[in-house]
Design a protein around this motif. Sequence first.
Motif, mmCIF file in Angstrom:
data_model
loop_
_atom_site.group_PDB
_atom_site.id
_atom_site.type_symbol
_atom_site.label_atom_id
_atom_site.label_comp_id
_atom_site.label_asym_id
_atom_site.label_seq_id
_atom_site.Cartn_x
_atom_site.Cartn_y
_atom_site.Cartn_z
ATOM 1 N N ALA A 1 56.751 44.347 39.777
ATOM 2 C CA ALA A 1 56.740 45.563 39.272
ATOM 3 C C ALA A 1 56.824 46.517 40.196
ATOM 4 C CB ALA A 1 55.399 45.759 38.248
ATOM 5 N N ILE A 2 56.566 46.075 41.467
ATOM 6 C CA ILE A 2 56.463 46.794 42.678
ATOM 7 C C ILE A 2 57.918 47.356 43.045
ATOM 8 C CG2 ILE A 2 55.753 46.741 45.025
ATOM 9 C CD1 ILE A 2 54.342 44.910 44.830
ATOM 10 N N ASP A 3 57.688 48.247 43.302
ATOM 11 C CA ASP A 3 59.105 49.365 43.704
ATOM 12 C C ASP A 3 59.820 48.826 45.230
ATOM 13 O OD1 ASP A 3 61.466 50.477 43.894
ATOM 14 O OD2 ASP A 3 60.009 53.048 43.354
ATOM 15 N N PRO A 4 60.763 47.770 45.385
ATOM 16 C CA PRO A 4 61.930 47.280 46.553
ATOM 17 C C PRO A 4 61.360 48.848 47.303
ATOM 18 C CG PRO A 4 62.758 46.406 44.735
ATOM 19 C CD PRO A 4 61.516 47.995 43.965
ATOM 20 N N GLN A 5 61.948 50.564 47.018
ATOM 21 C CA GLN A 5 62.150 51.783 48.181
ATOM 22 C C GLN A 5 60.570 51.830 48.597
ATOM 23 O OE1 GLN A 5 62.939 54.656 45.842
ATOM 24 N NE2 GLN A 5 64.692 53.943 45.165
ATOM 25 N N LEU A 6 59.725 51.121 48.207
ATOM 26 C CA LEU A 6 58.340 50.825 49.232
ATOM 27 C C LEU A 6 58.310 50.307 50.160
ATOM 28 C CD1 LEU A 6 54.930 50.657 46.512
ATOM 29 C CD2 LEU A 6 56.218 52.844 47.359
ATOM 30 N N ILE B 1 60.969 51.119 57.475
ATOM 31 C CA ILE B 1 61.673 52.173 58.411
ATOM 32 C C ILE B 1 60.064 53.230 59.283
ATOM 33 C CG2 ILE B 1 62.268 54.648 58.177
ATOM 34 C CD1 ILE B 1 64.041 53.706 56.252
ATOM 35 N N ASP B 2 59.430 52.458 58.616
ATOM 36 C CA ASP B 2 58.056 53.000 59.648
ATOM 37 C C ASP B 2 57.764 52.444 60.337
ATOM 38 O OD1 ASP B 2 58.049 55.888 58.450
ATOM 39 O OD2 ASP B 2 56.758 55.006 56.863
ATOM 40 N N GLY B 3 58.436 50.670 60.857
ATOM 41 C CA GLY B 3 58.080 49.959 61.612
ATOM 42 C C GLY B 3 56.545 49.132 60.932
ATOM 43 N N ASN C 1 55.557 45.946 59.588
ATOM 44 C CA ASN C 1 55.727 44.416 59.906
ATOM 45 C C ASN C 1 55.272 44.085 58.536
ATOM 46 O OD1 ASN C 1 52.687 43.618 59.839
ATOM 47 N ND2 ASN C 1 53.020 43.213 62.144
ATOM 48 N N ARG C 2 55.610 42.343 58.142
ATOM 49 C CA ARG C 2 55.752 41.562 56.552
ATOM 50 C C ARG C 2 53.624 41.955 56.312
ATOM 51 N NH1 ARG C 2 58.966 36.535 54.611
ATOM 52 N NH2 ARG C 2 61.333 38.038 54.878
ATOM 53 N N TRP C 3 52.954 41.563 57.999
ATOM 54 C CA TRP C 3 51.127 41.285 57.258
ATOM 55 C C TRP C 3 50.713 42.640 56.559
ATOM 56 C CZ3 TRP C 3 47.942 38.432 56.083
ATOM 57 C CH2 TRP C 3 46.279 38.291 57.013
ATOM 58 N N LYS C 4 51.509 43.941 57.181
ATOM 59 C CA LYS C 4 51.460 45.447 56.524
ATOM 60 C C LYS C 4 52.099 46.031 55.643
ATOM 61 C CE LYS C 4 49.997 46.575 61.759
ATOM 62 N NZ LYS C 4 51.292 48.622 62.836
ATOM 63 N N GLN C 5 53.031 45.289 55.261
ATOM 64 C CA GLN C 5 53.467 45.209 54.283
ATOM 65 C C GLN C 5 52.706 44.658 52.412
ATOM 66 O OE1 GLN C 5 57.753 44.377 53.887
ATOM 67 N NE2 GLN C 5 58.217 45.469 55.937
ATOM 68 N N MET C 6 52.189 43.361 53.400
ATOM 69 C CA MET C 6 51.121 43.122 52.706
ATOM 70 C C MET C 6 49.920 43.666 51.837
ATOM 71 S SD MET C 6 49.680 38.650 52.411
ATOM 72 C CE MET C 6 49.002 39.008 54.020
ATOM 73 N N LEU C 7 49.191 43.704 52.791
ATOM 74 C CA LEU C 7 47.798 44.263 52.786
ATOM 75 C C LEU C 7 47.974 45.637 52.112
ATOM 76 C CD1 LEU C 7 46.697 44.101 56.643
ATOM 77 C CD2 LEU C 7 45.932 42.561 54.031
ATOM 78 N N HIS C 8 48.787 46.627 52.243
ATOM 79 C CA HIS C 8 49.427 48.016 51.951
ATOM 80 C C HIS C 8 50.089 48.204 50.908
ATOM 81 C CE1 HIS C 8 46.926 49.213 55.454
ATOM 82 N NE2 HIS C 8 47.873 48.265 56.224
ATOM 83 N N ILE C 9 50.768 47.322 50.445
ATOM 84 C CA ILE C 9 51.996 47.621 49.456
ATOM 85 C C ILE C 9 51.734 46.330 48.664
ATOM 86 C CG2 ILE C 9 54.144 47.849 48.985
ATOM 87 C CD1 ILE C 9 54.867 48.533 51.217
ATOM 88 N N THR C 10 52.019 45.227 48.593
ATOM 89 C CA THR C 10 51.830 43.712 48.252
ATOM 90 C C THR C 10 49.842 43.584 46.877
ATOM 91 O OG1 THR C 10 53.280 42.584 49.815
ATOM 92 C CG2 THR C 10 51.952 41.585 47.380
#
Length: 317
Positions: free
Chosen positions: A203-208, A214-216, A218-227
């Motif tokens: 259900a998480i928007d892939p555009q996020l 684009i803002d740089g 990494n996967r670790w930060k994506q997991m912490l702040h989005i996932t």
Amino acid sequence: MATSRFAAKAEPKPLYRASLGYRIKRDRYLLLLVLPCILYYIIFKYVPIFGIAIAFKDYNMYRGVFASDWVGLKYFRMFFESPDFWPILRNTFLLGFYKLLFGFPAPIILALLINEVRNSIFKRFVQTISYLPHFISNVVVAGIVVMFLSPTSGMVNRLLEMIGLDKINFMVEASWFRTIYVSTDIWQHVGWGTIIYLAALTAIDPQLYEASRIDGANRWKQMLHITLPGIAPAIVILLILDIGKIIEIGFEKVYLLSSPVTYETADIISTYVYRTGLANGNYSYATAIDVFTGIISFIFIIGANQISKKVSEHSIW
């Protein structure tokens, strides 16, 4: 004559409300699909509530529930004054607490790891392998555990012997029971628990993720702040439900893995009820203990929900 622009607007006509009989006829196939679930809860959850009265009576199966004498809180006091009360309450709470502490994060971690896998074939393989133990009977799981931990031919003791350590008879060591129970429970149910989290991840928007790359990030930060924020509602709701089940430890596996020599850490409320209440025919005593367990679970789940309301935006109600 022209109407004034200040004239009151005509009230809208009320929406048509279909009759109950029409809606039942219209949705009859959907109602048939949900009927087994409704019957399950009515027969196995609501009808047995009538049996709570046994906890307040000196129940005699020949006289029946209504004809049995009222004794009030006699069996509750008997349980609270029993020398076994605090040991079994401690064992039950600690076993449930360790199960929550180590078992609750496990499916979340596995779901996050599976979500990061890009090879779809390997991803489906891992999901299938992790789901399978959930469908294995507790009797089979207990047999596997006994075989693996056997002091003579068990794989674990052979490995200990190979690295120069002494063999351990795990099944008769009370100090090992909680470790064995919690670890096998995680192995058995971790894959099944990932289903809800994987569904929440979709259900998480892939555009996020695209914007974060684009803002740089990494996967670790994506997991912490989005996932993790994306699946936070599911995590909170399941955590509240699991807190409510801390002292409702399943009977089967504990009964199969425990023995009189491990009762020091293995004897919990459900096994105590079976041994002293049901096996000895003292149904009123067993019912009183179960009512006490239900009250404690209710308090836990209400408290956890209220705390969640205050510290986060998510709760069950």
